[in-house]
Scaffold this motif. Sequence first.
Motif, PDB file in Angstrom:
ATOM      1  N   PHE A  35      -4.955   1.534   1.784  1.00 41.00           N
ATOM      2  CA  PHE A  35      -3.712  -0.331   2.039  1.00 41.00           C
ATOM      3  C   PHE A  35      -3.676  -0.567  -0.253  1.00 41.00           C
ATOM      4  O   PHE A  35      -2.044  -0.158  -0.299  1.00 41.00           O
ATOM      5  N   SER A  36      -4.715  -0.416  -1.169  1.00 41.06           N
ATOM      6  CA  SER A  36      -3.956  -1.154  -2.128  1.00 41.06           C
ATOM      7  C   SER A  36      -3.675   0.074  -2.416  1.00 41.06           C
ATOM      8  O   SER A  36      -2.629  -0.125  -3.405  1.00 41.06           O
ATOM      9  N   HIS A  37      -3.298   1.313  -2.574  1.00 38.27           N
ATOM     10  CA  HIS A  37      -3.082   2.475  -3.557  1.00 38.27           C
ATOM     11  C   HIS A  37      -1.411   2.723  -2.832  1.00 38.27           C
ATOM     12  O   HIS A  37      -0.818   2.925  -3.368  1.00 38.27           O
ATOM     13  N   SER A  38      -1.484   2.517  -1.803  1.00 40.22           N
ATOM     14  CA  SER A  38      -0.772   3.221  -0.836  1.00 40.22           C
ATOM     15  C   SER A  38       0.771   2.263  -1.212  1.00 40.22           C
ATOM     16  O   SER A  38       1.999   2.630  -1.128  1.00 40.22           O
ATOM     17  N   ASN A  39       0.656   1.066  -1.645  1.00 40.52           N
ATOM     18  CA  ASN A  39       1.136  -0.329  -1.647  1.00 40.52           C
ATOM     19  C   ASN A  39       1.853  -0.529  -2.909  1.00 40.52           C
ATOM     20  O   ASN A  39       2.557  -0.222  -3.269  1.00 40.52           O
ATOM     21  N   LEU A  40       0.487   0.378  -3.973  1.00 39.15           N
ATOM     22  CA  LEU A  40       1.617  -0.010  -4.905  1.00 39.15           C
ATOM     23  C   LEU A  40       1.958   1.708  -5.581  1.00 39.15           C
ATOM     24  O   LEU A  40       3.017   1.550  -6.204  1.00 39.15           O
ATOM     25  N   GLU A  41       1.528   2.717  -4.682  1.00 41.86           N
ATOM     26  CA  GLU A  41       2.499   3.704  -4.722  1.00 41.86           C
ATOM     27  C   GLU A  41       3.958   3.431  -4.036  1.00 41.86           C
ATOM     28  O   GLU A  41       5.539   3.878  -4.790  1.00 41.86           O
ATOM     29  N   LYS A  42       4.620   2.987  -3.602  1.00 39.02           N
ATOM     30  CA  LYS A  42       5.464   2.069  -3.036  1.00 39.02           C
ATOM     31  C   LYS A  42       6.503   1.268  -4.019  1.00 39.02           C
ATOM     32  O   LYS A  42       7.233   1.007  -3.208  1.00 39.02           O
ATOM     33  N   GLY A  43       5.469   0.649  -4.981  1.00 36.69           N
ATOM     34  CA  GLY A  43       6.258  -0.154  -6.154  1.00 36.69           C
ATOM     35  C   GLY A  43       6.274  -1.889  -5.060  1.00 36.69           C
ATOM     36  O   GLY A  43       6.593  -2.478  -6.137  1.00 36.69           O
ATOM     37  N   GLU A  44       5.196  -2.136  -4.633  1.00 36.23           N
ATOM     38  CA  GLU A  44       4.689  -3.138  -3.827  1.00 36.23           C
ATOM     39  C   GLU A  44       3.979  -3.905  -5.055  1.00 36.23           C
ATOM     40  O   GLU A  44       2.981  -3.438  -4.575  1.00 36.23           O
TER      41      GLU A  44
END
Length: 160
Positions: A35-44
């Motif tokens: 959850f945390s890293h995929s959101n960060l990778e999307k720039g969210e």
Amino acid sequence: KTVGEAQRKSLIFDLLDSLRSTVYRQTLFSEFEDFSHSNLEKGEPLTYEDYNNEYYRLNKKYYGESVDLPEELKYEWSRIPHFYRPFYVYKYATGFISALCIVQNLLSDNEYYKRYVKFLKSGCTKSPVDLLKDIGVDLTTDEPYIKAFEFINTLIGQLN
């Protein structure tokens, strides 16, 4: 010397608690990392409230209605250093599951130890997943996970 019934049950409980904290909890942690890293990778961008809410939601999902979770649990994620190094907590769960399968194979096949010794001698000659396949633990299938949870159910049954 035989182990007394209370001691046997205590050992089973300790093993079950290790399974809970290593397989179950680390899988929850892995989902939180995703959850945390995929959101960060999307720039969210994520706020601490986002992390708190997701961590608490995951705990509710994993532990269900049968466990009362204190509201303060939502802050636990911030004190776990694993979350600051992405994507390795799953290795605890897959390692424990692999070990359970290896032990079950050792106990049920008198010749399995030869494959296991060869596995130990293999070092880094192949990827870990391929080395495990060589000794009959294929983490790309459901079988090791099913075997592990069948073993867990057997242990729970022995507590009655």
